[in-house]
Design an enzyme around this catalytic site. Structure first.
Site, PDB file in Angstrom:
ATOM      1  CE1 TYR A 112      21.918  17.602  12.463  1.00 28.26           C
ATOM      2  CE2 TYR A 112      19.649  17.628  11.688  1.00 28.26           C
ATOM      3  CZ  TYR A 112      20.940  17.167  11.583  1.00 28.26           C
ATOM      4  OH  TYR A 112      21.273  16.268  10.596  1.00 28.26           O
ATOM      5  CE  LYS A 116      23.347  18.731   9.144  1.00 29.50           C
ATOM      6  NZ  LYS A 116      24.598  18.315   8.477  1.00 29.50           N
TER       7      LYS A 116
END
Length: 189
Positions: A112, A116
């Site tokens: 994750y 990002k």
């Protein structure tokens, strides 16, 4: 408005259908808010993460965002003041991730967080490409928002999180481009 099929950022056929629908119905697109995202790290340490989880996360969070943006750019460029807002996260900040005193230091999520970080890089690169146009491209950190992504454990409401997204989507002509912002201002890369 006619019913259209759901948009799947990992399926170019659905992106093309959405493009065609917007083009036929409206002729252009004022704002693109890229908000697709998944997190499947499940608390696994980075060295133990299955490569398939890393690939799946990047497929949605980064490659999907890129595919949507690339597909919709012709419609955005038809507008005199197109805006792209890429939903990122403070967890994508290398500065925040490397600070052991950060409130987010406990979230060591390889898939994750790095997806990002890649979103932030995409934002910078696209903003550089279109710097001599009226198109503004920025990344937004909505904060730890109660959504399905985190099983509603976030302490911020969706309405609170939307504030920075709306602000970036409605920037004036002299507004910034290529930045990373939350409701308090710039977020460190």
């Amino acid at each position: 408005m006619p019913d259209i099929s759901p948009l799947d950022v990992t399926n170019q056929r659905t992106l093309d259908a959405a493009f065609k629908h917007i083009e036929e119905e409206f002729g252009s697109l004022d704002v693109l808010i890229n908000n697709a995202g998944i997190s499947k790290d499940g608390g696994v340490s980075p060295s133990q993460l299955e490569p398939s989880i890393l690939k799946e996360t990047f497929e949605t969070n980064f490659f999907g965002m890129f595919a949507v943006t690339r597909t919709m750019l012709p419609l955005l460029r038809e507008r005199p003041n197109g805006r792209i807002v890429n939903l990122s996260s403070g967890l994508g900040s290398l500065t925040i991730n490397s600070d052991p005193n950060s409130e987010w230091s406990r979230f060591n999520l390889l898939a994750y967080n790095s997806s990002k970080t890649a979103v932030n890089a995409l934002t910078v690169m696209l903003a550089k490409e279109f710097k001599n146009t009226s198109l503004k491209i920025n990344a937004a950190d909505p904060g730890y928002t109660a959504t399905d992504l985190n099983r509603h454990t976030g302490y911020r409401s969706v309405e609170q999180a939307a504030g920075i997204v709306v602000r970036l989507a409605t920037l004036p002509e002299d507004g910034p481009t290529g930045g990373f912002f939350d409701e308090n201002g710039e977020v460190p890369w």
